[in-house]
Design an enzyme around this catalytic site. Sequence first.
Site, PDB file in Angstrom:
ATOM      1  N   TYR A  22      43.838  27.720 -74.021  1.00 39.18           N
ATOM      2  CA  TYR A  22      43.546  27.897 -75.450  1.00 39.18           C
ATOM      3  C   TYR A  22      44.688  27.478 -76.377  1.00 39.18           C
ATOM      4  CZ  TYR A  22      39.613  30.510 -73.538  1.00 39.18           C
ATOM      5  OH  TYR A  22      38.486  30.851 -72.843  1.00 39.18           O
ATOM      6  N   ASN A  71      33.119  31.150 -83.743  1.00 39.05           N
ATOM      7  CA  ASN A  71      33.494  31.065 -82.329  1.00 39.05           C
ATOM      8  C   ASN A  71      33.130  32.407 -81.705  1.00 39.05           C
ATOM      9  OD1 ASN A  71      34.600  31.003 -79.811  1.00 39.05           O
ATOM     10  ND2 ASN A  71      36.532  30.052 -80.448  1.00 39.05           N
ATOM     11  N   HIS A  77      27.814  33.033 -74.229  1.00 37.10           N
ATOM     12  CA  HIS A  77      27.047  32.764 -73.013  1.00 37.10           C
ATOM     13  C   HIS A  77      26.070  33.885 -72.668  1.00 37.10           C
ATOM     14  CE1 HIS A  77      30.259  29.884 -73.008  1.00 37.10           C
ATOM     15  NE2 HIS A  77      31.154  30.840 -72.890  1.00 37.10           N
ATOM     16  N   ASP A  84      20.106  35.894 -82.476  1.00 35.53           N
ATOM     17  CA  ASP A  84      19.100  36.338 -83.446  1.00 35.53           C
ATOM     18  C   ASP A  84      19.725  36.539 -84.823  1.00 35.53           C
ATOM     19  OD1 ASP A  84      17.200  36.255 -81.476  1.00 35.53           O
ATOM     20  OD2 ASP A  84      17.081  38.415 -81.186  1.00 35.53           O
ATOM     21  N   HIS A  97      34.250  25.964 -80.294  1.00 37.63           N
ATOM     22  CA  HIS A  97      35.052  26.455 -79.166  1.00 37.63           C
ATOM     23  C   HIS A  97      36.332  25.659 -79.081  1.00 37.63           C
ATOM     24  CE1 HIS A  97      31.738  28.882 -77.840  1.00 37.63           C
ATOM     25  NE2 HIS A  97      30.955  27.839 -78.048  1.00 37.63           N
ATOM     26  N   ARG A 108      29.823  28.832 -68.465  1.00 40.62           N
ATOM     27  CA  ARG A 108      30.207  28.543 -69.851  1.00 40.62           C
ATOM     28  C   ARG A 108      29.414  27.369 -70.446  1.00 40.62           C
ATOM     29  NH1 ARG A 108      34.870  31.708 -70.676  1.00 40.62           N
ATOM     30  NH2 ARG A 108      36.041  31.917 -68.756  1.00 40.62           N
TER      31      ARG A 108
HETATM   32  C1  DQA Z   1      35.854  30.087 -76.127  1.00 38.52           C
HETATM   33  C2  DQA Z   1      35.159  29.699 -74.828  1.00 38.52           C
HETATM   34  C3  DQA Z   1      34.453  30.906 -74.216  1.00 38.52           C
HETATM   35  O1  DQA Z   1      33.829  30.529 -72.993  1.00 38.52           O
HETATM   36  C4  DQA Z   1      35.464  31.995 -73.920  1.00 38.52           C
HETATM   37  O2  DQA Z   1      34.817  33.134 -73.406  1.00 38.52           O
HETATM   38  C5  DQA Z   1      36.292  32.333 -75.103  1.00 38.52           C
HETATM   39  C6  DQA Z   1      36.803  31.246 -75.938  1.00 38.52           C
HETATM   40  C7  DQA Z   1      36.673  28.896 -76.711  1.00 38.52           C
HETATM   41  O3  DQA Z   1      37.029  28.953 -77.884  1.00 38.52           O
HETATM   42  O4  DQA Z   1      36.991  27.955 -75.993  1.00 38.52           O
HETATM   43  O5  DQA Z   1      36.608  33.484 -75.347  1.00 38.52           O
HETATM   44  O6  DQA Z   1      34.871  30.436 -77.088  1.00 38.52           O
END
Ligand code: DQA
Length: 144
Positions: A22, A71, A77, A84, A97, A108
């Site tokens: 990240y 986000n 998922h 909704d 993301h 994912r």
């Molecule tokens: C995320 C991707 C998701 O799969 C993960 O659970 C996150 C971060 C991303 O910003 O890449 O918490 O949303």
Amino acid sequence: MNILILNGPNLNLLGTREPDTYGTTTLADLERDLESSFSDVTFTFAQHNGEGALIDQLHAARKQADGVVFNPGGYTHTSVALRDAVAAIDPPVVEVHLSNVHAREAFRRTSRIAPACIGQISGLGPTGYHLAVRYLARGEEGGD
Ligand code: DQA
């Protein structure tokens, strides 16, 4: 133009959380960068770890926002309720993301929320948020 930047669970730990996946930009850095890049946009920044608080924030956006950058973190998922909530409100929602969810674990690759959104940006790091804002603000900026 009012835009809500809404981040879901664990994104408060950005900068220290799995930095190989990240990055090292914190959520505060990301928000500050958006504010300095889009002087014409009035931002509301929110981050919640719980599904109910995220739903309440989306409901509030009905009256307060012209667009939402969302986000949903891990709820992406799993959450029918968040999907909704996105479907229930008028302002367009762009799902963002940081990581490329399609290049990671199989679970994912499915977003329960994206079908209710206007689009999805995945894998571009903090730049994805900037692109989403640019899209939502395009009417005022005269672009796209
Ligand atoms: C995320 C991707 C998701 O799969 C993960 O659970 C996150 C971060 C991303 O910003 O890449 O918490 O949303």
